[in-house]
Design a protein around this motif. Structure first.
Motif, PDB file in Angstrom:
ATOM      1  N   VAL A  27     -15.159  20.847  22.413  1.00  0.00           N
ATOM      2  CA  VAL A  27     -13.814  21.375  22.162  1.00  0.00           C
ATOM      3  C   VAL A  27     -13.405  22.343  23.269  1.00  0.00           C
ATOM      4  O   VAL A  27     -12.255  22.324  23.734  1.00  0.00           O
ATOM      5  CB  VAL A  27     -13.766  22.082  20.785  1.00  0.00           C
ATOM      6  N   LEU A  28     -14.346  23.173  23.707  1.00  0.00           N
ATOM      7  CA  LEU A  28     -14.056  24.120  24.778  1.00  0.00           C
ATOM      8  C   LEU A  28     -13.615  23.404  26.051  1.00  0.00           C
ATOM      9  O   LEU A  28     -12.597  23.763  26.662  1.00  0.00           O
ATOM     10  CB  LEU A  28     -15.298  24.983  25.066  1.00  0.00           C
ATOM     11  N   PHE A  29     -14.365  22.378  26.434  1.00  0.00           N
ATOM     12  CA  PHE A  29     -14.024  21.642  27.643  1.00  0.00           C
ATOM     13  C   PHE A  29     -12.717  20.870  27.487  1.00  0.00           C
ATOM     14  O   PHE A  29     -11.824  20.950  28.337  1.00  0.00           O
ATOM     15  CB  PHE A  29     -15.149  20.669  28.015  1.00  0.00           C
ATOM     16  N   MET A  30     -12.594  20.119  26.406  1.00  0.00           N
ATOM     17  CA  MET A  30     -11.427  19.257  26.243  1.00  0.00           C
ATOM     18  C   MET A  30     -10.136  20.054  26.059  1.00  0.00           C
ATOM     19  O   MET A  30      -9.055  19.578  26.421  1.00  0.00           O
ATOM     20  CB  MET A  30     -11.640  18.320  25.060  1.00  0.00           C
ATOM     21  N   SER A  31     -10.235  21.258  25.523  1.00  0.00           N
ATOM     22  CA  SER A  31      -9.040  22.090  25.380  1.00  0.00           C
ATOM     23  C   SER A  31      -8.508  22.552  26.736  1.00  0.00           C
ATOM     24  O   SER A  31      -7.336  22.941  26.849  1.00  0.00           O
ATOM     25  CB  SER A  31      -9.352  23.307  24.501  1.00  0.00           C
ATOM     26  N   LEU A  32      -9.356  22.488  27.752  1.00  0.00           N
ATOM     27  CA  LEU A  32      -8.941  22.875  29.103  1.00  0.00           C
ATOM     28  C   LEU A  32      -8.273  21.733  29.860  1.00  0.00           C
ATOM     29  O   LEU A  32      -7.641  21.966  30.894  1.00  0.00           O
ATOM     30  CB  LEU A  32     -10.153  23.366  29.904  1.00  0.00           C
ATOM     31  N   PHE A  33      -8.420  20.510  29.353  1.00  0.00           N
ATOM     32  CA  PHE A  33      -7.922  19.340  30.090  1.00  0.00           C
ATOM     33  C   PHE A  33      -6.427  19.383  30.383  1.00  0.00           C
ATOM     34  O   PHE A  33      -6.020  19.089  31.525  1.00  0.00           O
ATOM     35  CB  PHE A  33      -8.276  18.043  29.353  1.00  0.00           C
ATOM     36  N   LEU A  62     -13.890  14.230  42.044  1.00  0.00           N
ATOM     37  CA  LEU A  62     -12.475  14.561  42.171  1.00  0.00           C
ATOM     38  C   LEU A  62     -11.571  13.340  42.071  1.00  0.00           C
ATOM     39  O   LEU A  62     -10.360  13.480  41.875  1.00  0.00           O
ATOM     40  CB  LEU A  62     -12.226  15.281  43.504  1.00  0.00           C
ATOM     41  N   ASN A  63     -12.128  12.151  42.201  1.00  0.00           N
ATOM     42  CA  ASN A  63     -11.310  10.937  42.134  1.00  0.00           C
ATOM     43  C   ASN A  63     -10.802  10.662  40.720  1.00  0.00           C
ATOM     44  O   ASN A  63      -9.752  10.031  40.548  1.00  0.00           O
ATOM     45  CB  ASN A  63     -12.106   9.725  42.631  1.00  0.00           C
ATOM     46  N   ASN A  64     -11.566  11.097  39.719  1.00  0.00           N
ATOM     47  CA  ASN A  64     -11.124  10.824  38.346  1.00  0.00           C
ATOM     48  C   ASN A  64     -11.228  12.037  37.424  1.00  0.00           C
ATOM     49  O   ASN A  64     -11.042  11.912  36.214  1.00  0.00           O
ATOM     50  CB  ASN A  64     -11.930   9.655  37.755  1.00  0.00           C
ATOM     51  N   LEU A  65     -11.495  13.213  37.981  1.00  0.00           N
ATOM     52  CA  LEU A  65     -11.667  14.408  37.166  1.00  0.00           C
ATOM     53  C   LEU A  65     -10.428  14.735  36.338  1.00  0.00           C
ATOM     54  O   LEU A  65     -10.537  15.261  35.231  1.00  0.00           O
ATOM     55  CB  LEU A  65     -12.023  15.610  38.053  1.00  0.00           C
ATOM     56  N   PHE A  66      -9.267  14.380  36.835  1.00  0.00           N
ATOM     57  CA  PHE A  66      -8.033  14.784  36.179  1.00  0.00           C
ATOM     58  C   PHE A  66      -7.455  13.704  35.266  1.00  0.00           C
ATOM     59  O   PHE A  66      -6.289  13.747  34.889  1.00  0.00           O
ATOM     60  CB  PHE A  66      -7.012  15.219  37.233  1.00  0.00           C
ATOM     61  N   THR A  67      -8.307  12.734  34.914  1.00  0.00           N
ATOM     62  CA  THR A  67      -7.976  11.785  33.853  1.00  0.00           C
ATOM     63  C   THR A  67      -8.781  12.183  32.627  1.00  0.00           C
ATOM     64  O   THR A  67      -9.809  12.874  32.745  1.00  0.00           O
ATOM     65  CB  THR A  67      -8.333  10.349  34.253  1.00  0.00           C
TER      66      THR A  67
END
Length: 265
Positions: A27-33, A62-67
């Motif tokens: 939850v901590l990680f995904m809330s930062l997405f 970095l190629n897919n970190l922001f998906t």
């Protein structure tokens, strides 16, 4: 005495604690997405300043970190680590706790075979891990559905989430072998942490150097989330290797436990 139910009940408290820990990290990680996705450009520039070897070691792509899938893959680097400690802790304590709690002689005087004892204990640990992963998977899916900004493959998400269980099974098997081979384990957590982090660092070194052979030395890399995302599935060679290791470890545990002298004190 129903050993299976007794063991399952004994694991209940620790299972709840580990489950809540896994969910809390997720939850901590995904809330930062959403923030990462919104400011992808700025975060990319920042992360590009990190050495490439460091990014590989901690699973930053970095190629897919922001998906949503790429970010979840990165978070699994740490979630799987916690799950591995849980499984290793269970496996290491399966037999050793009887010696520590001085109940081995009482247990083995019951009209059951040693194989029945270890089977019941193993099944209780397995069920605890399965329950953990079912609840975790449901929570992860719910969280991903809340923070997603684009559609994603449910199949890949399921494979990524299941990687936790597969790695846990490997460490459960390793823990069982250590539990039956080491005469007396004074601190299960110490042994578990030392073993898990040793394999974790081996995996990091392999990722940093690009040495494919080191992947076979670290259970964490058998179901590497980054590779699962890249190939949209598991790598068969590592699945087979993992299955063989689990089979050998469990078989060796039964054999050693059936032959060894059990010390109650």
């Amino acid at each position: 005495m129903n050993i299976f139910l007794h063991e399952l009940k004994a694991y209940r408290k620790s299972t709840i604690i580990w489950l809540l820990s896994l969910i809390a990290i997720m939850v901590l990680f995904m809330s930062l997405f959403p923030s990462f996705h919104k400011d992808a450009g700025e975060f990319t520039k920042l992360l590009e300043g990190y050495p490439e070897s460091l990014r590989k070691a901690i699973g930053l792509d970095l190629n897919n970190l922001f998906t949503i899938m790429g970010f979840y893959t990165y978070s699994l680097t740490f979630i799987v680590l916690v799950g591995a400690i849980q499984a290793m802790n269970l496996g290491t304590s399966i037999v050793s706790k009887e010696a520590r709690e001085k109940t081995a002689d009482f247990l083995l005087t019951k009209p059951v075979t040693r194989s029945t004892v270890i089977t019941a204990k193993l099944m209780a640990a397995f069920v605890s891990l399965v329950i953990t992963n079912i609840i975790y998977g449901a929570a992860a899916y719910g969280m991903a559905s809340q923070v997603k900004v684009e559609d994603y493959s449910l199949k890949i998400f399921l494979l990524l989430s299941l990687s936790i269980l597969w790695v846990q099974l490997l460490f459960l098997a390793i823990g069982i072998v250590m539990s039956v081979m080491i005469r007396k384990i004074k601190s299960v957590l110490t042994v578990s942490l030392a073993t898990v982090f040793s394999f974790y660092f081996i995996g990091m070194i392999g990722a940093t150097t690009g040495d494919a052979s080191l992947r076979y030395l670290s259970p964490f890399k058998y179901f590497d989330p980054s590779e699962i995302l890249r190939h949209s599935g598991y790598e068969i060679s590592y699945v087979i290797t993992g299955a063989v290791i689990i089979g050998i470890a469990i078989s060796a545990s039964y054999y050693v436990y059936a032959k060894k002298d059990i010390h109650a004190v």
